[in-house]
Design a protein around this motif. Structure first.
Motif, short mmCIF file in Angstrom:
data_model
loop_
_atom_site.label_atom_id
_atom_site.label_comp_id
_atom_site.label_asym_id
_atom_site.label_seq_id
_atom_site.Cartn_x
_atom_site.Cartn_y
_atom_site.Cartn_z
N ALA A 1 -5.78 2.61 -6.09
CA ALA A 1 -5.94 1.65 -6.67
C ALA A 1 -7.05 2.14 -8.07
CB ALA A 1 -7.35 1.49 -6.07
N CYS A 2 -7.16 3.25 -8.52
CA CYS A 2 -7.13 3.16 -9.55
C CYS A 2 -6.77 3.46 -11.10
CB CYS A 2 -8.28 4.66 -10.08
SG CYS A 2 -10.68 4.95 -9.52
N LEU A 3 -5.12 3.90 -10.28
CA LEU A 3 -3.91 3.75 -11.07
C LEU A 3 -3.89 2.58 -11.45
CD1 LEU A 3 -2.00 5.97 -13.12
CD2 LEU A 3 -1.67 5.91 -10.71
N SER B 1 -3.00 -1.96 -15.28
CA SER B 1 -3.75 -3.66 -14.40
C SER B 1 -3.79 -3.73 -16.41
CB SER B 1 -4.27 -3.85 -13.34
OG SER B 1 -4.11 -4.08 -13.13
N SER B 2 -4.27 -2.71 -17.22
CA SER B 2 -4.87 -3.06 -18.86
C SER B 2 -4.78 -2.97 -19.40
CB SER B 2 -6.59 -2.20 -18.22
OG SER B 2 -6.17 -0.83 -18.63
N VAL C 1 -10.94 15.13 -4.52
CA VAL C 1 -11.59 13.73 -5.22
C VAL C 1 -11.92 14.48 -6.46
CG1 VAL C 1 -13.60 13.28 -4.81
CG2 VAL C 1 -12.01 12.99 -2.99
N VAL C 2 -11.86 15.47 -6.62
CA VAL C 2 -12.71 15.81 -8.17
C VAL C 2 -11.42 15.78 -8.79
CG1 VAL C 2 -13.54 17.85 -9.12
CG2 VAL C 2 -14.33 17.45 -6.63
N LEU C 3 -10.22 16.00 -8.52
CA LEU C 3 -8.88 16.10 -9.38
C LEU C 3 -8.79 14.91 -9.96
CD1 LEU C 3 -6.92 18.76 -7.21
CD2 LEU C 3 -7.62 19.19 -9.66
N ALA C 4 -8.66 13.77 -8.57
CA ALA C 4 -8.67 12.72 -8.84
C ALA C 4 -9.71 12.07 -9.89
CB ALA C 4 -8.79 12.18 -7.71
N ILE C 5 -11.42 12.50 -10.06
CA ILE C 5 -11.93 12.20 -11.04
C ILE C 5 -11.42 12.70 -11.97
CG2 ILE C 5 -14.53 12.07 -11.75
CD1 ILE C 5 -15.15 11.89 -8.56
#
Length: 305
Positions: free
Chosen positions: A116-118, A123-124, A58-62
C-alpha cells in the motif's frame, strides 16, 4: 476418653506421619502437579524465529520508505530484501515448528502495508493514474481482510487462511497449496510495482517532466528536465512539494531495465489481481452462507418469524 477413641487418634496420627510412597528404587514418586508444571512451560511467541524475521521485514520496509522519494536504488534494494524475507519466515516456521496465528497475521499485515505504501508513492508520482493505484490498494486490503475474517469466523480459530478446500475454490486452492506458485505470484506482483517505481525516475513517457529540453530552448528557464534549470529551491517554496520532488528525480536512471522488469511481471500482476477478486467473492459467499445458516437456526428456535 475410651480405649476406642484413643486407638482412632493413634491411627490418624500414624497416617499423617507416613512418608510419601516411593518408587522401587527409593526415590519419591512424581505427583501429577509436577508433570503439569513440566509440560506447561512458558513460550514467548513474540521471540519465535519466524516472528523475528517479520520484525526485520518491518524495519527494512520503513527504511525503504525513507529513501523512496529520491533514492531509487537504495529503496528498491531494501524493499526487495523485505519482500524476499517473506519466504524465509515460512521456512523457519516449518523448520522449528513455530507456526503461530500471530505470525501469520503479522506476515499478512506487513505485506499489505508495504504494498500500500509503494502504491501511495506511485499515486503521488503520477496523479492522473492515482485512481487506479487507489483501486489496487482497496482491492488488496478488502480481499485479504475478508478472506482472513471468513476463515477465522467460519473455519474456526485453528483454521489457516492458506487451507482452502478445492470444492470451495479451485483457483484459491492451487494458489495457496503450492508454495512455489504462491512465491512466484507474490514476488512478480511486487516486482511489477518496483518496476513502475523505477520508471518514475527514468521514463519521460510516463513522467513528462523527465523530458529533455527541446531544441532551441533557452537556458535557465523553468522547463522541467532542463539541465541548465535553476535550483529547485529557487523555483518551489517547499523542497518536498510534488513539483520539487519530481524535478529532483529527473534523469536519475536509464529506463531500459525498469521497462523490462515491468513488462515481464505485468501478466502475473494482472493474474494476481484476478485472484484477489476471486478471493473477495468467495469470502463474501462464505460469510453469506454463515448468515443463512444462523438465520435458519434462529427460525427453528423461534427467534425469527
Amino acid at each position: 476418653m475410651s480405649v476406642r477413641t484413643r486407638r482412632q487418634i493413634a491411627r490418624t496420627a500414624a497416617a499423617e506421619d507416613k512418608p510419601t510412597p516411593s518408587t522401587t528404587n527409593g526415590s519419591p514418586r512424581s505427583r501429577p502437579s509436577d508433570k503439569i508444571a513440566k509440560d506447561d512451560q512458558y513460550e514467548n511467541i513474540f521471540l519465535f524465529w519466524p516472528n523475528l524475521v517479520g520484525y526485520a521485514r518491518v524495519v527494512l520496509a520503513i527504511a525503504s520508505l525513507y529513501y523512496m522519494p529520491l533514492h531509487p536504488r537504495t529503496c528498491s534494494f531494501l524493499y526487495s530484501i523485505s519482500c524476499l524475507l517473506d519466504a524465509l519466515d515460512g521456512y523457519l516456521a516449518r523448520l522449528f515448528h513455530q507456526s503461530t496465528t500471530f505470525g501469520s497475521v503479522l506476515d499478512m499485515v506487513t505485506d499489505r502495508c508495504t504494498t500500500a505504501c509503494l502504491l501511495v508513492f506511485l499515486s503521488s508520482a503520477w496523479p492522473r493514474w492515482s485512481i487506479i493505484f487507489q483501486g489496487l490498494i482497496s482491492l488488496d486490503l478488502a480481499s485479504h481482510y475478508m478472506h482472513m475474517y471468513a476463515t477465522l469466523s467460519m473455519g474456526g480459530s485453528g483454521h489457516s487462511h492458506k487451507k482452502v478446500d478445492e470444492s470451495r475454490s479451485w483457483i484459491l486452492h492451487q494458489y495457496y497449496t503450492s508454495r512455489t506458485v504462491l512465491f512466484i505470484f507474490c514476488a512478480l506482483n511486487e516486482l511489477f510495482f518496483i518496476g513502475l517505481y523505477l520508471l518514475s525516475f527514468s521514463s519521460p513517457i510516463l513522467s513528462p517532466s523527465l523530458l529533455q529540453p527541446t531544441p532551441g530552448s533557452q537556458p535557465l528557464t523553468a522547463q522541467p528536465g532542463n539541465p541548465a534549470h535553476q535550483a529547485p529551491s529557487t523555483l518551489f517554496a517547499s523542497p518536498w512539494s510534488a513539483g520539487a520532488l519530481e524535478m529532483a528525480r529527473a534523469n536519475k536512471l536509464d529506463s531500459t531495465i525498469p521497462w523490462i522488469i515491468t513488462a515481464v511481471s505485468a501478466p502475473v500482476m494482472a493474474a494476481k489481481q484476478f485472484i484477489n477478486v476471486v478471493q473477495l467473492i468467495k469470502a463474501s459467499n462464505w460469510l453469506a452462507e454463515g448468515d443463512l445458516a444462523k438465520r435458519k437456526a434462529d427460525r427453528a428456535e423461534g427467534k425469527l418469524a
